[in-house]
Design a protein around this motif. Structure first.
Motif, PDB file in Angstrom:
ATOM      1  N   LEU A   1      17.813  10.347 -12.209  1.00 23.40           N
ATOM      2  CA  LEU A   1      18.421  11.016 -13.348  1.00 23.40           C
ATOM      3  C   LEU A   1      19.289   9.976 -14.026  1.00 23.40           C
ATOM      4  O   LEU A   1      20.248   9.475 -13.431  1.00 23.40           O
ATOM      5  CB  LEU A   1      19.271  12.214 -12.903  1.00 23.40           C
ATOM      6  CG  LEU A   1      20.093  12.888 -14.004  1.00 23.40           C
ATOM      7  CD1 LEU A   1      19.186  13.470 -15.083  1.00 23.40           C
ATOM      8  CD2 LEU A   1      20.985  13.960 -13.413  1.00 23.40           C
ATOM      9  N   VAL A   2      18.946   9.597 -15.251  1.00 25.85           N
ATOM     10  CA  VAL A   2      19.698   8.573 -15.970  1.00 25.85           C
ATOM     11  C   VAL A   2      20.305   9.160 -17.233  1.00 25.85           C
ATOM     12  O   VAL A   2      19.748  10.060 -17.847  1.00 25.85           O
ATOM     13  CB  VAL A   2      18.824   7.341 -16.310  1.00 25.85           C
ATOM     14  CG1 VAL A   2      18.427   6.588 -15.059  1.00 25.85           C
ATOM     15  CG2 VAL A   2      17.596   7.734 -17.096  1.00 25.85           C
TER      16      VAL A   2
ATOM     17  N   ALA B   1      22.831  11.679 -23.800  1.00 27.02           N
ATOM     18  CA  ALA B   1      21.705  12.466 -23.307  1.00 27.02           C
ATOM     19  C   ALA B   1      21.356  11.986 -21.901  1.00 27.02           C
ATOM     20  O   ALA B   1      21.780  10.919 -21.470  1.00 27.02           O
ATOM     21  CB  ALA B   1      20.498  12.301 -24.230  1.00 27.02           C
ATOM     22  N   ALA B   2      20.578  12.788 -21.200  1.00 27.17           N
ATOM     23  CA  ALA B   2      20.125  12.431 -19.857  1.00 27.17           C
ATOM     24  C   ALA B   2      18.636  12.739 -19.751  1.00 27.17           C
ATOM     25  O   ALA B   2      18.105  13.564 -20.497  1.00 27.17           O
ATOM     26  CB  ALA B   2      20.911  13.206 -18.804  1.00 27.17           C
ATOM     27  N   HIS B   3      17.989  12.068 -18.814  1.00 25.61           N
ATOM     28  CA  HIS B   3      16.558  12.263 -18.632  1.00 25.61           C
ATOM     29  C   HIS B   3      16.188  11.903 -17.202  1.00 25.61           C
ATOM     30  O   HIS B   3      16.841  11.073 -16.573  1.00 25.61           O
ATOM     31  CB  HIS B   3      15.792  11.368 -19.621  1.00 25.61           C
ATOM     32  CG  HIS B   3      14.342  11.681 -19.711  1.00 25.61           C
ATOM     33  ND1 HIS B   3      13.375  10.710 -19.610  1.00 25.61           N
ATOM     34  CD2 HIS B   3      13.671  12.833 -19.898  1.00 25.61           C
ATOM     35  CE1 HIS B   3      12.183  11.265 -19.729  1.00 25.61           C
ATOM     36  NE2 HIS B   3      12.337  12.549 -19.905  1.00 25.61           N
ATOM     37  N   ILE B   4      15.148  12.503 -16.710  1.00 23.51           N
ATOM     38  CA  ILE B   4      14.626  12.191 -15.378  1.00 23.51           C
ATOM     39  C   ILE B   4      13.446  11.253 -15.552  1.00 23.51           C
ATOM     40  O   ILE B   4      12.539  11.519 -16.343  1.00 23.51           O
ATOM     41  CB  ILE B   4      14.200  13.480 -14.641  1.00 23.51           C
ATOM     42  CG1 ILE B   4      15.422  14.359 -14.384  1.00 23.51           C
ATOM     43  CG2 ILE B   4      13.484  13.148 -13.348  1.00 23.51           C
ATOM     44  CD1 ILE B   4      15.099  15.743 -13.852  1.00 23.51           C
ATOM     45  N   VAL B   5      13.477  10.138 -14.822  1.00 26.31           N
ATOM     46  CA  VAL B   5      12.379   9.167 -14.882  1.00 26.31           C
ATOM     47  C   VAL B   5      11.917   8.837 -13.473  1.00 26.31           C
ATOM     48  O   VAL B   5      12.681   8.921 -12.509  1.00 26.31           O
ATOM     49  CB  VAL B   5      12.777   7.873 -15.621  1.00 26.31           C
ATOM     50  CG1 VAL B   5      13.083   8.149 -17.072  1.00 26.31           C
ATOM     51  CG2 VAL B   5      13.944   7.194 -14.956  1.00 26.31           C
ATOM     52  N   GLU B   6      10.674   8.458 -13.385  1.00 27.67           N
ATOM     53  CA  GLU B   6      10.080   8.090 -12.100  1.00 27.67           C
ATOM     54  C   GLU B   6       9.600   6.646 -12.191  1.00 27.67           C
ATOM     55  O   GLU B   6       8.901   6.284 -13.137  1.00 27.67           O
ATOM     56  CB  GLU B   6       8.905   9.029 -11.810  1.00 27.67           C
ATOM     57  CG  GLU B   6       8.376   8.956 -10.426  1.00 27.67           C
ATOM     58  CD  GLU B   6       7.357  10.056 -10.159  1.00 27.67           C
ATOM     59  OE1 GLU B   6       6.154   9.773 -10.335  1.00 27.67           O
ATOM     60  OE2 GLU B   6       7.767  11.165  -9.808  1.00 27.67           O
ATOM     61  N   ILE B   7      10.012   5.838 -11.214  1.00 28.26           N
ATOM     62  CA  ILE B   7       9.594   4.439 -11.194  1.00 28.26           C
ATOM     63  C   ILE B   7       9.070   4.089  -9.804  1.00 28.26           C
ATOM     64  O   ILE B   7       9.458   4.710  -8.810  1.00 28.26           O
ATOM     65  CB  ILE B   7      10.739   3.478 -11.585  1.00 28.26           C
ATOM     66  CG1 ILE B   7      11.873   3.533 -10.555  1.00 28.26           C
ATOM     67  CG2 ILE B   7      11.249   3.762 -12.989  1.00 28.26           C
ATOM     68  CD1 ILE B   7      12.863   2.405 -10.679  1.00 28.26           C
TER      69      ILE B   7
ATOM     70  N   TYR C   1      16.826   1.786 -20.901  1.00 30.75           N
ATOM     71  CA  TYR C   1      16.683   3.211 -21.224  1.00 30.75           C
ATOM     72  C   TYR C   1      17.951   3.973 -20.869  1.00 30.75           C
ATOM     73  O   TYR C   1      18.415   4.803 -21.643  1.00 30.75           O
ATOM     74  CB  TYR C   1      15.467   3.793 -20.503  1.00 30.75           C
ATOM     75  CG  TYR C   1      15.196   5.227 -20.881  1.00 30.75           C
ATOM     76  CD1 TYR C   1      15.216   5.633 -22.206  1.00 30.75           C
ATOM     77  CD2 TYR C   1      14.916   6.186 -19.919  1.00 30.75           C
ATOM     78  CE1 TYR C   1      14.972   6.953 -22.564  1.00 30.75           C
ATOM     79  CE2 TYR C   1      14.663   7.497 -20.268  1.00 30.75           C
ATOM     80  CZ  TYR C   1      14.698   7.876 -21.594  1.00 30.75           C
ATOM     81  OH  TYR C   1      14.458   9.186 -21.951  1.00 30.75           O
ATOM     82  N   SER C   2      18.533   3.663 -19.741  1.00 35.95           N
ATOM     83  CA  SER C   2      19.776   4.323 -19.343  1.00 35.95           C
ATOM     84  C   SER C   2      20.879   4.058 -20.357  1.00 35.95           C
ATOM     85  O   SER C   2      21.640   4.964 -20.721  1.00 35.95           O
ATOM     86  CB  SER C   2      20.187   3.843 -17.950  1.00 35.95           C
ATOM     87  OG  SER C   2      21.358   4.487 -17.535  1.00 35.95           O
TER      88      SER C   2
END
Length: 109
Positions: free
Chosen positions: A54-55, A33-39, A24-25
């Motif tokens: 933040l990736v 683009a950038a996005h915040i993900v939770e794992i 995804y990164s």
């Protein structure tokens, strides 16, 4: 298990989660683009918590093998979500099985 090295910290997570996060990164980087993900990540005491990343294009993520201590951290819903988000960044185009299919150049070409 894998160790994610991000912003000078290390996070222990499952193989599938780490691979999905990297994919995804990479797709976000290609899209600028950038996005915040939770794992989910495993803590030293064995508990599991969520970590937020933040990736995107500027992400510097390293994934390395970790010795398996306990059971593999599995998060199928998180992996599915990351794969879905990755697919959204990489649109698929149908390719004709016959290269001449759908081409109508006319006499001018």
């Amino acid at each position: 298990m894998k160790i994610i090295v991000y912003a000078g910290s290390e996070f222990l997570t499952g193989d599938d989660v780490a691979a999905a996060l990297l994919d995804y990164s990479e797709s976000l980087g290609a899209a600028h683009a950038a996005h915040i993900v939770e794992i989910p990540v495993r803590e030293p005491d064995g508990s599991t918590i969520n970590a937020t990343f933040l990736v995107g294009p500027a992400s510097q993520i390293v994934v390395k093998d970790a010795p398996l201590t306990g059971s593999e951290l599995s998060a199928p819903a998180v992996v599915a979500q990351l794969k879905s988000l990755t697919s959204e960044q990489r649109p698929v185009m149908r390719v004709a099985s016959d290269p001449r299919e759908g081409l109508n150049w006319g006499d001018e070409f």
